[in-house]
Design an enzyme around this catalytic site. Structure first.
Site, PDB file in Angstrom:
ATOM      1  N   SER A  73       0.846  -1.209   0.000  1.00  0.00           N
ATOM      2  CA  SER A  73       0.000   0.000   0.000  1.00  0.00           C
ATOM      3  C   SER A  73       0.877   1.253   0.000  1.00  0.00           C
ATOM      4  O   SER A  73       0.568   2.247  -0.670  1.00  0.00           O
ATOM      5  CB  SER A  73      -0.902   0.029   1.236  1.00  0.00           C
ATOM      6  OG  SER A  73      -1.705  -1.120   1.280  1.00  0.00           O
ATOM      7  N   ASN A 153      -6.303  -8.997  -7.398  1.00  0.00           N
ATOM      8  CA  ASN A 153      -6.218  -9.776  -6.167  1.00  0.00           C
ATOM      9  C   ASN A 153      -7.431 -10.646  -5.915  1.00  0.00           C
ATOM     10  O   ASN A 153      -7.348 -11.625  -5.186  1.00  0.00           O
ATOM     11  CB  ASN A 153      -5.986  -8.845  -4.962  1.00  0.00           C
ATOM     12  CG  ASN A 153      -6.892  -7.644  -4.971  1.00  0.00           C
ATOM     13  OD1 ASN A 153      -6.934  -6.892  -5.946  1.00  0.00           O
ATOM     14  ND2 ASN A 153      -7.627  -7.443  -3.913  1.00  0.00           N
ATOM     15  N   GLN A 181       0.208  -8.896  -6.455  1.00  0.00           N
ATOM     16  CA  GLN A 181      -0.241 -10.283  -6.654  1.00  0.00           C
ATOM     17  C   GLN A 181       0.545 -10.987  -7.751  1.00  0.00           C
ATOM     18  O   GLN A 181       0.403 -12.207  -7.924  1.00  0.00           O
ATOM     19  CB  GLN A 181      -1.733 -10.317  -7.016  1.00  0.00           C
ATOM     20  CG  GLN A 181      -2.651  -9.826  -5.909  1.00  0.00           C
ATOM     21  CD  GLN A 181      -2.753 -10.791  -4.729  1.00  0.00           C
ATOM     22  OE1 GLN A 181      -2.462 -11.983  -4.843  1.00  0.00           O
ATOM     23  NE2 GLN A 181      -3.156 -10.283  -3.579  1.00  0.00           N
ATOM     24  N   SER A 201       4.919  -6.562  -2.457  1.00  0.00           N
ATOM     25  CA  SER A 201       4.797  -6.719  -1.013  1.00  0.00           C
ATOM     26  C   SER A 201       5.386  -8.057  -0.591  1.00  0.00           C
ATOM     27  O   SER A 201       5.182  -9.067  -1.272  1.00  0.00           O
ATOM     28  CB  SER A 201       3.309  -6.659  -0.661  1.00  0.00           C
ATOM     29  OG  SER A 201       3.128  -6.811   0.717  1.00  0.00           O
ATOM     30  N   HIS A 203       4.681 -10.016   2.077  1.00  0.00           N
ATOM     31  CA  HIS A 203       3.889 -11.072   2.739  1.00  0.00           C
ATOM     32  C   HIS A 203       3.060 -11.938   1.785  1.00  0.00           C
ATOM     33  O   HIS A 203       2.420 -12.887   2.218  1.00  0.00           O
ATOM     34  CB  HIS A 203       3.027 -10.477   3.864  1.00  0.00           C
ATOM     35  CG  HIS A 203       1.853  -9.657   3.431  1.00  0.00           C
ATOM     36  ND1 HIS A 203       0.568 -10.150   3.443  1.00  0.00           N
ATOM     37  CD2 HIS A 203       1.750  -8.386   2.989  1.00  0.00           C
ATOM     38  CE1 HIS A 203      -0.271  -9.210   3.051  1.00  0.00           C
ATOM     39  NE2 HIS A 203       0.424  -8.125   2.761  1.00  0.00           N
ATOM     40  N   THR A 239      15.121   4.148  10.124  1.00  0.00           N
ATOM     41  CA  THR A 239      16.044   3.018  10.251  1.00  0.00           C
ATOM     42  C   THR A 239      15.410   1.772   9.645  1.00  0.00           C
ATOM     43  O   THR A 239      14.254   1.461   9.912  1.00  0.00           O
ATOM     44  CB  THR A 239      16.404   2.798  11.736  1.00  0.00           C
ATOM     45  OG1 THR A 239      16.945   4.031  12.219  1.00  0.00           O
ATOM     46  CG2 THR A 239      17.426   1.693  11.900  1.00  0.00           C
ATOM     47  N   CYS A 326      -8.858  -7.263   2.404  1.00  0.00           N
ATOM     48  CA  CYS A 326      -8.984  -5.940   2.982  1.00  0.00           C
ATOM     49  C   CYS A 326     -10.441  -5.542   3.147  1.00  0.00           C
ATOM     50  O   CYS A 326     -10.740  -4.641   3.891  1.00  0.00           O
ATOM     51  CB  CYS A 326      -8.255  -4.932   2.094  1.00  0.00           C
ATOM     52  SG  CYS A 326      -6.671  -5.550   1.579  1.00  0.00           S
TER      53      CYS A 326
HETATM   54  N1  PLP Z   1      -2.299  -4.319  -4.055  1.00  0.00           N
HETATM   55  C1  PLP Z   1      -2.825  -5.534  -4.198  1.00  0.00           C
HETATM   56  C2  PLP Z   1      -3.198  -6.007  -5.574  1.00  0.00           C
HETATM   57  C3  PLP Z   1      -3.030  -6.370  -3.099  1.00  0.00           C
HETATM   58  O1  PLP Z   1      -3.559  -7.576  -3.257  1.00  0.00           O
HETATM   59  C4  PLP Z   1      -2.666  -5.887  -1.817  1.00  0.00           C
HETATM   60  C5  PLP Z   1      -2.918  -6.699  -0.610  1.00  0.00           C
HETATM   61  O2  PLP Z   1      -3.780  -7.555  -0.588  1.00  0.00           O
HETATM   62  C6  PLP Z   1      -2.088  -4.619  -1.718  1.00  0.00           C
HETATM   63  C7  PLP Z   1      -1.924  -3.857  -2.858  1.00  0.00           C
HETATM   64  C8  PLP Z   1      -1.655  -4.070  -0.409  1.00  0.00           C
HETATM   65  O3  PLP Z   1      -0.462  -4.707   0.016  1.00  0.00           O
HETATM   66  P1  PLP Z   1      -0.004  -4.593   1.541  1.00  0.00           P
HETATM   67  O4  PLP Z   1      -0.910  -5.500   2.304  1.00  0.00           O
HETATM   68  O5  PLP Z   1       1.403  -5.045   1.561  1.00  0.00           O
HETATM   69  O6  PLP Z   1      -0.166  -3.173   1.918  1.00  0.00           O
END
Ligand code: PLP
Length: 396
Positions: A73, A153, A181, A201, A203, A239, A326
């Site tokens: 994000s 996503n 994704q 990202s 995770h 940092t 989300c």
């Molecule tokens: N963009 C997409 C397509 C995502 O699927 C996600 C998270 O599900 C994000 C952005 C946001 O990533 P983060 O959770 O690392 O902020």
């Protein structure tokens, strides 16, 4: 013992053993500040630079073009707001995106609209795809940025990124893609695909939460994201999260190795699940079947409430999702499913199963065995299903 199947990898993934062991030292022993001059600090700094090289190699970029940030994000916000604020000074206050982006993009664009920027939201077709021609037609002399996600996503559709990149480059418009994704699932080369900025990202690829990357092509200088110390070449102060950055570096190496072989196996499991679940009466697959992430399954079952379906699956040990991670917790139908033309009723009864190369054939069997009886049971108790069966409710 009840089988546990984690099938929500688009929401997040478990840290892998390799990533965890790569991080462990930096969490405990290697605690030096990367900006410090003594060996303990320098070592941490070198570990960050090694991770930067790994990310750059995986994306076909130069290490100096990789900026570590806190999450996907954050990367999206920096790319979009940074470009908008930079190019507004040149009279460019128009941005092109799509209606089915992640909220990290959509809400960022909405915030810019309040500041007086104009946003064109390209509609996606019923299969969840846009065309490069739509982008070409929307570009204007005052267009500052095109921001289009690499892979969706929720429905996993993969957009024609190289074609869009080509058009933006020809027209001299910066092109950002949210590839959160896509990285680790689709081969990406920012040079060949003419991508100017790319968000990812950690995770989603078995690295920890709280670390991400914005690739910024050499020559593009965005306003600093965080002012402060000299970290990330002064552009994103603070940092560094050394252990997580090291973890992301290791995770991307693993995710991008043997991609074709991994995808072939995952695709075969995905197709087995799709074919089995489409046998359920009135089930419909959301998103194009061909231009689709290897691990994404998104199917609507009219007459079923997504939340009830998720809770029933949970009782069978299956973790899945009914919309994007989300938005779960809210009862609003998914904006992605509405964007591809689903009615509210059908969108509510949708299931996203996201598998990956950790998924086994036995997991696949468990999903295939569990979903149909749950749908049947939920429909037997559903007034909506009764209306549908009597023809009193016509679904789009
Ligand atoms: N963009 C997409 C397509 C995502 O699927 C996600 C998270 O599900 C994000 C952005 C946001 O990533 P983060 O959770 O690392 O902020």
């Amino acid at each position: 013992m009840k089988r546990f199947v984690y099938a929500d990898n688009a929401a997040t993934t478990q840290i892998s053993d390799e990533v965890f062991s790569a991080m462990e030292y930096w969490l405990k022993e290697g605690y030096g500040n990367p900006s410090s001059i003594y060996a303990k600090g320098r070592d941490a700094g070198h570990a960050i630079e090694d991770a930067r090289k790994s990310v750059a190699a995986a994306l076909g970029a130069q290490p100096a073009e990789i900026f570590f940030v806190g999450c996907g994000s954050e990367a999206d916000n920096w790319a979009i707001k940074g470009t908008a604020h930079k190019l507004a000074a040149k009279g460019k206050k128009h941005i092109i995106t799509t209606t089915f982006e992640h909220h990290a993009v959509l809400h960022t664009c909405a915030a810019l609209e309040k500041e007086g920027f104009e946003i064109t939201y390209l509609p996606v077709d019923e299969k969840g795809l846009i065309t490069a021609q739509q982008v070409a037609d929307a570009i204007r002399p005052d267009t500052a940025l095109v921001t289009i996600m690499y892979a969706n996503n929720e429905i996993g559709t993969i957009q024609p990124i190289p074609e869009i990149g080509k058009i933006c480059r020809e027209k001299g418009v910066w092109f950002h893609t949210d590839a959160v994704q896509a990285v680790g699932n689709v081969p990406i080369n920012v040079v060949e695909q003419k991508i100017d900025m790319l968000s990812m990202s950690g995770h989603k690829i078995h690295a920890p939460k709280g670390v991400g990357v914005l690739y910024i092509k050499k020559g593009i200088v965005l306003p600093n994201l965080i002012d402060g110390g000299g970290q990330e070449r002064g552009r994103r102060a603070g940092t560094e999260n050394v252990a997580s950055i090291v973890g992301l570096g290791r995770a991307i190496e693993i995710a991008c190795s043997n991609l074709p072989e991994k995808n072939e196996r995952v695709r075969a499991m995905r197709d087995r699940i799709i074919d089995a679940l489409l046998e359920i009466p009135m089930a419909r697959l959301n998103g194009d079947r061909e231009h689709r992430l290897a691990g994404n399954i998104n199917i609507s079952f009219p007459g079923v409430e997504g939340e009830a379906l998720l809770l029933s699956l949970d009782l069978q040990g299956i973790c899945a999702s009914s919309g994007s991670a989300c938005t779960s917790g809210s009862l609003d139908p998914s904006h992605v499913l509405l964007a591809i033309g689903l009615s509210h009723e059908v969108a509510h009864g949708s299931l996203r199963i996201s598998i990956n190369d950790w998924t086994t054939d036995e997991d696949t069997d468990h999903i295939i065995a569990s979903v149909p009886p749950i749908i049947e049971k939920l429909r037997s108790m559903s007034p909506m299903w009764e209306h549908i069966m009597k023809g009193e409710l016509v679904l789009a």
